[in-house]
Design a protein around this motif. Structure first.
Motif, PDB file in Angstrom:
ATOM      1  N   THR A 181      18.186  64.812  68.256  1.00  0.00           N
ATOM      2  CA  THR A 181      19.471  65.022  67.595  1.00  0.00           C
ATOM      3  C   THR A 181      19.788  66.512  67.558  1.00  0.00           C
ATOM      4  N   ILE A 182      21.073  66.831  67.444  1.00  0.00           N
ATOM      5  CA  ILE A 182      21.507  68.230  67.422  1.00  0.00           C
ATOM      6  C   ILE A 182      22.705  68.358  66.493  1.00  0.00           C
ATOM      7  N   HIS A 183      22.753  69.475  65.762  1.00  0.00           N
ATOM      8  CA  HIS A 183      23.839  69.753  64.839  1.00  0.00           C
ATOM      9  C   HIS A 183      24.372  71.157  65.096  1.00  0.00           C
ATOM     10  N   LYS A 184      25.685  71.321  65.026  1.00  0.00           N
ATOM     11  CA  LYS A 184      26.286  72.639  65.138  1.00  0.00           C
ATOM     12  C   LYS A 184      26.306  73.300  63.764  1.00  0.00           C
ATOM     13  N   VAL A 185      25.854  74.551  63.691  1.00  0.00           N
ATOM     14  CA  VAL A 185      25.837  75.299  62.439  1.00  0.00           C
ATOM     15  C   VAL A 185      26.277  76.735  62.703  1.00  0.00           C
ATOM     16  N   ASP A 186      26.629  77.450  61.647  1.00  0.00           N
ATOM     17  CA  ASP A 186      26.819  78.890  61.754  1.00  0.00           C
ATOM     18  C   ASP A 186      25.462  79.532  62.025  1.00  0.00           C
ATOM     19  N   GLU A 187      25.463  80.594  62.803  1.00  0.00           N
ATOM     20  CA  GLU A 187      24.187  81.194  63.167  1.00  0.00           C
ATOM     21  C   GLU A 187      23.381  81.625  61.951  1.00  0.00           C
ATOM     22  N   LYS A 188      24.046  82.036  60.874  1.00  0.00           N
ATOM     23  CA  LYS A 188      23.322  82.492  59.688  1.00  0.00           C
ATOM     24  C   LYS A 188      22.444  81.386  59.094  1.00  0.00           C
ATOM     25  N   LEU A 189      22.736  80.131  59.450  1.00  0.00           N
ATOM     26  CA  LEU A 189      21.945  79.010  58.938  1.00  0.00           C
ATOM     27  C   LEU A 189      20.752  78.661  59.812  1.00  0.00           C
ATOM     28  N   LEU A 190      20.629  79.310  60.970  1.00  0.00           N
ATOM     29  CA  LEU A 190      19.512  78.973  61.858  1.00  0.00           C
ATOM     30  C   LEU A 190      18.163  79.383  61.281  1.00  0.00           C
ATOM     31  N   ASP A 191      18.145  80.356  60.376  1.00  0.00           N
ATOM     32  CA  ASP A 191      16.884  80.675  59.704  1.00  0.00           C
ATOM     33  C   ASP A 191      16.455  79.517  58.812  1.00  0.00           C
ATOM     34  N   ALA A 192      17.427  78.911  58.120  1.00  0.00           N
ATOM     35  CA  ALA A 192      17.118  77.736  57.303  1.00  0.00           C
ATOM     36  C   ALA A 192      16.675  76.573  58.175  1.00  0.00           C
ATOM     37  N   VAL A 193      17.319  76.414  59.324  1.00  0.00           N
ATOM     38  CA  VAL A 193      16.910  75.374  60.273  1.00  0.00           C
ATOM     39  C   VAL A 193      15.471  75.623  60.722  1.00  0.00           C
ATOM     40  N   THR A 194      15.148  76.879  60.988  1.00  0.00           N
ATOM     41  CA  THR A 194      13.784  77.226  61.389  1.00  0.00           C
ATOM     42  C   THR A 194      12.781  76.837  60.311  1.00  0.00           C
ATOM     43  N   GLY A 195      13.112  77.148  59.054  1.00  0.00           N
ATOM     44  CA  GLY A 195      12.201  76.841  57.951  1.00  0.00           C
ATOM     45  C   GLY A 195      12.025  75.355  57.726  1.00  0.00           C
ATOM     46  N   LEU A 196      13.096  74.580  57.979  1.00  0.00           N
ATOM     47  CA  LEU A 196      13.039  73.141  57.735  1.00  0.00           C
ATOM     48  C   LEU A 196      12.531  72.371  58.948  1.00  0.00           C
ATOM     49  N   SER A 197      13.349  72.264  59.980  1.00  0.00           N
ATOM     50  CA  SER A 197      12.952  71.434  61.119  1.00  0.00           C
ATOM     51  C   SER A 197      12.115  72.188  62.149  1.00  0.00           C
TER      52      SER A 197
END
Length: 294
Positions: A181-197
């Motif tokens: 699966t893939i979700h579009k996010v603002d780049e500033k949220l990719l750190d949160a994505v890194t921490g979670l998934s």
């Protein structure tokens, strides 16, 4: 409860939609490590491309040998743009600037799309390296996948660069949808994505290991305990994704009054399970920011 995560497209449906949208079937990989190989296999398996339309480069000859055995063409970085429309940047973060400098002079900036899966390398860094090498208008997409990509179950997110178009984003969604699966996010949220998934598989593996150890402590043979623990996590995840019910509601369905499960849940609450997971995600997200110089 929020809408359940975006479901993947069935492989053949994804291929059909991709073809109708004029998807980029010629795909290049700068770096041919395990993650790149998993992506290639997913794209080919979904019918989005063929091995004959995949090009790969790597500094490590054994990886190139693997690519050759699969049917991909091994090329120099500087040759990649002539044979691919979508180019995945799959090298280690410290190598990104160097490989981008090699390919920048050969890019068609209106056609080529560079998709970076290099951890922690920002869009600003990617676009800056390309601009310094003569490609200031190159189209960049940054993707954060995770290791379940190896079994076609990645949980990923992406952000578009300055010049990338919504159509470029849709094409990346088609490709990544073939491996999860893939979700579009603002780049500033990719750190949160890194921490979670991004880091999350390690948390899940530790959970499975700990549950299996508990089963062994309770008398189960280890192979049975490990299988039961892993299957329980898999089944629980599918219930969350497929029912759309809040995890708390699903948990309550298992907890009978005065029963075994609520006794176990009580011990997890006493041990601070929720706080431990929340702290792990935020610590990993903060570390991602530090590594990205933010």
């Amino acid at each position: 409860f929020a809408q359940p995560p975006r479901a993947r497209q069935p492989p053949r449906a994804a291929a059909t939609a991709a073809t109708q949208a004029g998807a980029m079937a010629k795909i290049g990989f700068l770096g041919a490590g395990n993650m790149a190989e998993a992506l290639m296999k997913g794209f080919v398996g979904a019918g989005l491309t063929s091995w004959g339309h995949i090009s790969a480069s790597d500094v490590y000859q054994p990886r190139l040998d693997v690519m050759t055995s699969l049917g991909a063409a091994c090329r120099a970085n500087s040759e990649m743009a002539a044979h691919a429309d979508t180019i995945f940047v799959a090298v280690k973060p410290g190598q990104v600037a160097g490989v981008l400098a090699e390919i920048a002079p050969t890019l068609d900036q209106s056609r080529h799309v560079l998709v970076s899966i290099a951890a922690g390398v920002t869009i600003e860094t990617l676009e800056g390296a390309l601009a310094d090498a003569g490609a200031p208008d190159a189209k960049v997409v940054r993707v954060m996948p995770n290791t379940p990509c190896f079994v076609g179950e990645t949980a990923s997110a992406y952000a578009l660069g300055r010049r990338a178009t919504p159509e470029d984003g849709a094409a990346v969604e088609k490709l990544m949808g073939a491996v999860g699966t893939i979700h579009k996010v603002d780049e500033k949220l990719l750190d949160a994505v890194t921490g979670l998934s991004g880091s999350g598989p390690a948390y899940v593996f530790m959970t499975i290991e700990a549950m299996a150890d508990g089963g062994v402590a309770a008398g189960l043979p280890r192979p049975i305990a490990l299988n039961l623990a892993a299957q329980t996590v898999l089944g629980g995840a599918k219930m969350v994704l497929e029912t759309g019910k809040h995890p708390g509601e699903l948990k309550d369905m298992v907890c009978s009054p005065g029963g075994t499960t609520i006794a176990g849940v009580h011990q997890l609450e006493k041990a601070g399970l929720r706080s431990a997971f929340m702290n792990a995600v935020t610590a990993a997200a903060n570390r991602s920011k530090e590594l990205g110089g933010k």
